[in-house]
Design a protein around this motif. Structure first.
Motif, PDB file in Angstrom:
ATOM      1  N   LYS A 171       0.858  -1.176  -0.094  1.00 48.32           N
ATOM      2  CA  LYS A 171      -0.104  -0.035  -0.109  1.00 48.32           C
ATOM      3  C   LYS A 171       0.609   1.271   0.118  1.00 48.32           C
ATOM      4  O   LYS A 171       0.533   2.384  -0.543  1.00 48.32           O
ATOM      5  CB  LYS A 171      -0.869  -0.068   1.222  1.00 48.32           C
ATOM      6  CG  LYS A 171      -2.083  -1.030   1.164  1.00 48.32           C
ATOM      7  CD  LYS A 171      -2.806  -0.900   2.527  1.00 48.32           C
ATOM      8  CE  LYS A 171      -4.214  -1.891   2.155  1.00 48.32           C
ATOM      9  NZ  LYS A 171      -3.846  -3.334   2.274  1.00 48.32           N
ATOM     10  N   GLU A 172       2.190   1.077   0.513  1.00 51.28           N
ATOM     11  CA  GLU A 172       3.105   2.161   0.583  1.00 51.28           C
ATOM     12  C   GLU A 172       3.901   2.486  -0.615  1.00 51.28           C
ATOM     13  O   GLU A 172       4.767   3.334  -0.955  1.00 51.28           O
ATOM     14  CB  GLU A 172       3.853   2.255   1.771  1.00 51.28           C
ATOM     15  CG  GLU A 172       3.067   2.005   2.973  1.00 51.28           C
ATOM     16  CD  GLU A 172       4.099   1.908   4.389  1.00 51.28           C
ATOM     17  OE1 GLU A 172       5.218   1.796   4.202  1.00 51.28           O
ATOM     18  OE2 GLU A 172       3.429   1.093   5.299  1.00 51.28           O
ATOM     19  N   GLY A 173       3.721   1.211  -1.642  1.00 53.57           N
ATOM     20  CA  GLY A 173       4.576   1.497  -2.796  1.00 53.57           C
ATOM     21  C   GLY A 173       4.021   1.570  -4.088  1.00 53.57           C
ATOM     22  O   GLY A 173       2.868   1.864  -4.265  1.00 53.57           O
ATOM     23  N   ASN A 174       4.980   1.966  -5.004  1.00 52.87           N
ATOM     24  CA  ASN A 174       4.735   2.129  -6.471  1.00 52.87           C
ATOM     25  C   ASN A 174       4.437   0.675  -7.194  1.00 52.87           C
ATOM     26  O   ASN A 174       5.285   0.332  -7.548  1.00 52.87           O
ATOM     27  CB  ASN A 174       5.456   3.051  -7.104  1.00 52.87           C
ATOM     28  CG  ASN A 174       5.157   3.325  -8.623  1.00 52.87           C
ATOM     29  OD1 ASN A 174       4.030   2.906  -9.003  1.00 52.87           O
ATOM     30  ND2 ASN A 174       5.923   3.931  -9.340  1.00 52.87           N
ATOM     31  N   GLU A 175       3.266   0.502  -7.490  1.00 52.64           N
ATOM     32  CA  GLU A 175       3.085  -0.970  -8.200  1.00 52.64           C
ATOM     33  C   GLU A 175       3.760  -1.159  -9.685  1.00 52.64           C
ATOM     34  O   GLU A 175       4.116  -2.084 -10.267  1.00 52.64           O
ATOM     35  CB  GLU A 175       1.687  -1.402  -8.194  1.00 52.64           C
ATOM     36  CG  GLU A 175       0.549  -0.568  -9.169  1.00 52.64           C
ATOM     37  CD  GLU A 175      -0.745  -0.947  -8.807  1.00 52.64           C
ATOM     38  OE1 GLU A 175      -1.481  -0.722 -10.003  1.00 52.64           O
ATOM     39  OE2 GLU A 175      -1.062  -1.733  -8.054  1.00 52.64           O
ATOM     40  N   ASP A 176       4.038   0.236 -10.260  1.00 53.69           N
ATOM     41  CA  ASP A 176       4.630   0.064 -11.555  1.00 53.69           C
ATOM     42  C   ASP A 176       6.326   0.372 -11.538  1.00 53.69           C
ATOM     43  O   ASP A 176       6.658   0.656 -12.456  1.00 53.69           O
ATOM     44  CB  ASP A 176       3.860   1.329 -12.461  1.00 53.69           C
ATOM     45  CG  ASP A 176       2.519   0.687 -12.703  1.00 53.69           C
ATOM     46  OD1 ASP A 176       2.123  -0.317 -12.854  1.00 53.69           O
ATOM     47  OD2 ASP A 176       1.374   1.738 -12.513  1.00 53.69           O
TER      48      ASP A 176
ATOM     49  N   ALA B 283       8.943  -1.291  -0.175  1.00 49.87           N
ATOM     50  CA  ALA B 283       7.268  -1.318  -0.558  1.00 49.87           C
ATOM     51  C   ALA B 283       7.215  -1.096  -2.044  1.00 49.87           C
ATOM     52  O   ALA B 283       6.051  -1.937  -2.404  1.00 49.87           O
ATOM     53  CB  ALA B 283       7.093   0.164  -0.055  1.00 49.87           C
ATOM     54  N   ASP B 284       8.015  -0.708  -2.911  1.00 50.53           N
ATOM     55  CA  ASP B 284       7.911  -0.803  -4.385  1.00 50.53           C
ATOM     56  C   ASP B 284       8.163  -2.278  -4.924  1.00 50.53           C
ATOM     57  O   ASP B 284       7.375  -2.836  -5.751  1.00 50.53           O
ATOM     58  CB  ASP B 284       9.105   0.101  -5.023  1.00 50.53           C
ATOM     59  CG  ASP B 284       8.725   1.729  -5.061  1.00 50.53           C
ATOM     60  OD1 ASP B 284       7.571   1.989  -4.705  1.00 50.53           O
ATOM     61  OD2 ASP B 284       9.786   2.365  -5.598  1.00 50.53           O
ATOM     62  N   VAL B 285       9.086  -2.898  -4.095  1.00 51.44           N
ATOM     63  CA  VAL B 285       9.163  -4.555  -4.498  1.00 51.44           C
ATOM     64  C   VAL B 285       7.902  -5.200  -4.250  1.00 51.44           C
ATOM     65  O   VAL B 285       7.378  -5.858  -5.005  1.00 51.44           O
ATOM     66  CB  VAL B 285      10.360  -5.150  -3.688  1.00 51.44           C
ATOM     67  CG1 VAL B 285      10.544  -6.668  -3.843  1.00 51.44           C
ATOM     68  CG2 VAL B 285      11.772  -4.311  -4.163  1.00 51.44           C
ATOM     69  N   ALA B 286       7.394  -5.000  -3.219  1.00 53.37           N
ATOM     70  CA  ALA B 286       6.152  -5.538  -2.510  1.00 53.37           C
ATOM     71  C   ALA B 286       4.928  -5.433  -3.457  1.00 53.37           C
ATOM     72  O   ALA B 286       4.438  -6.189  -3.723  1.00 53.37           O
ATOM     73  CB  ALA B 286       5.735  -5.276  -1.060  1.00 53.37           C
ATOM     74  N   ALA B 287       4.731  -3.834  -3.767  1.00 48.80           N
ATOM     75  CA  ALA B 287       3.531  -3.659  -4.747  1.00 48.80           C
ATOM     76  C   ALA B 287       3.842  -4.238  -6.151  1.00 48.80           C
ATOM     77  O   ALA B 287       2.954  -4.574  -6.739  1.00 48.80           O
ATOM     78  CB  ALA B 287       3.405  -2.151  -4.691  1.00 48.80           C
TER      79      ALA B 287
END
Length: 336
Positions: free
Chosen positions: A191-196, A238-242
């Motif tokens: 939720k805190e990361g950038n999924e792209d 967070a970006d890795v997770a997303a």
């Protein structure tokens, strides 16, 4: 029709559970003794430890289920128990206990497939749900797309050829230092990361199969982390997770919607532990909604391993005359 009460037992992994379910849809009790804190130290479930704890607590859990439901064994119409798939030692504890109860009380024994149990959790949550519908079963050990033709009648449309989605979640969570269990932790961090932010691969097969593969995605995440470390690049967890989560959900969503179109079905019932994932729920509701497809899912307690779902499945099997012999054995690789 006369009410039927099922006493059900589930011990396929690291939850010892017992429940009393009325007519396949009403839960009178649902007791779960979890082992998460015990296995957290090891970063995953240790089969021998799980079996030992099942032996220690199963009697207490079953008695509590009967007491909470306000019934005794003589009020029960059948004993439902998971006999696969799962960890063989863990399965044997619940199965042997269930056999003993059924034999001593002269009640029918109904063996239940654990996957069927997950699907049946939706009958408890959605009292008016009837087949046919498509079910997406996503958990730590399983990833299936199932066409539910009727109660107890299934056609597996797609399944993972390697890691289950939940297994990939656990491995990626461990790699970025989130610990066990990984699913809820990645969902929260994403939720805190950038999924792209990072382009991780989506596995698609060229034979028109709706199967899944998550091992390549998992390896891609691990390679990305290793390259960052080698180049001394700071890792945005967070970006890795997303980005990882989006890659998983894209494929799940795409394949289950294709199944609905092929089968002419407008209902998807999600099941299994990963069915609690907030991003999966939101994505499926949004995308399926545009196609006029309704998405159903159980409440969180019915997504994880529990005995109420086993009781629901056992009821519908009993109504079709499907009872099990007392030489029923645990089948760790049982197919749906």
């Amino acid at each position: 029709m006369e009410d039927k009460l099922i006493l059900s037992i589930e011990s396929s992994c690291d939850e010892t559970a017992a429940a009393v379910v009325k007519n396949g849809r009403e839960v009178l009790s649902n007791i779960i003794a979890t082992q998460i804190e015990t296995h957290k130290v090891y970063g995953g479930v240790v089969p021998e430890v799980a079996s030992r704890i099942h032996i220690e607590v199963i009697d207490k859990v079953v008695k509590e289920a009967l007491e909470k439901a306000g019934v005794s064994l003589k009020d029960i119409d059948a004993i439902g128990v998971t006999y696969g798939p799962g960890l063989v030692g863990a399965l044997l504890v619940g199965l042997q206990y269930g056999k003993g109860l059924a034999y001593s009380s002269k009640k029918p024994l109904v063996g239940v497939n654990h996957i069927e149990g997950h699907i049946s959790a939706n009958y408890i949550e959605h009292k008016d749900l009837k087949p046919p519908f498509v079910s997406l079963v996503v958990s730590g050990g399983h990833t299936f797309i199932v066409y539910v033709k009727d109660y107890g009648e299934y056609e597996v449309i797609g399944q993972t050829r390697d890691d289950a989605a939940g297994e990939a979640y656990d491995k990626v969570a461990r790699a970025i230092g989130l610990g066990y269990p990984g699913g809820p932790k990645i969902d929260k961090l994403a939720k805190e990361g950038n999924e792209d932010a990072i382009k991780f691969p989506r596995a698609n097969f060229h034979d028109d199969s709706l199967d899944f593969s998550f091992s390549g995605l998992k390896s891609s995440v691990l390679n990305y982390l290793n390259q960052c470390k080698m180049k001394d690049i700071e890792i945005n967890k967070a970006d890795v997770a997303a980005s990882f989560q989006k890659a998983v959900i894209d494929v799940l969503t795409q394949n289950v919607l294709k199944t609905c179109k092929e089968k002419g079905v407008n209902k998807i019932a999600i099941a299994g532990g990963v069915a609690s994932n907030s991003s999966l729920r939101k994505t499926l509701i949004d995308v399926a909604g545009k196609e006029g497809i309704k998405v159903l899912f159980p409440s969180p307690v019915l997504c994880t391993d529990n005995a109420a779902m086993i009781g629901s499945a056992a009821y519908f099997n009993l109504m079709k005359g499907k009872v099990s012999p007392f030489n029923l054995n645990a089948k760790p690789n049982l197919k749906l």
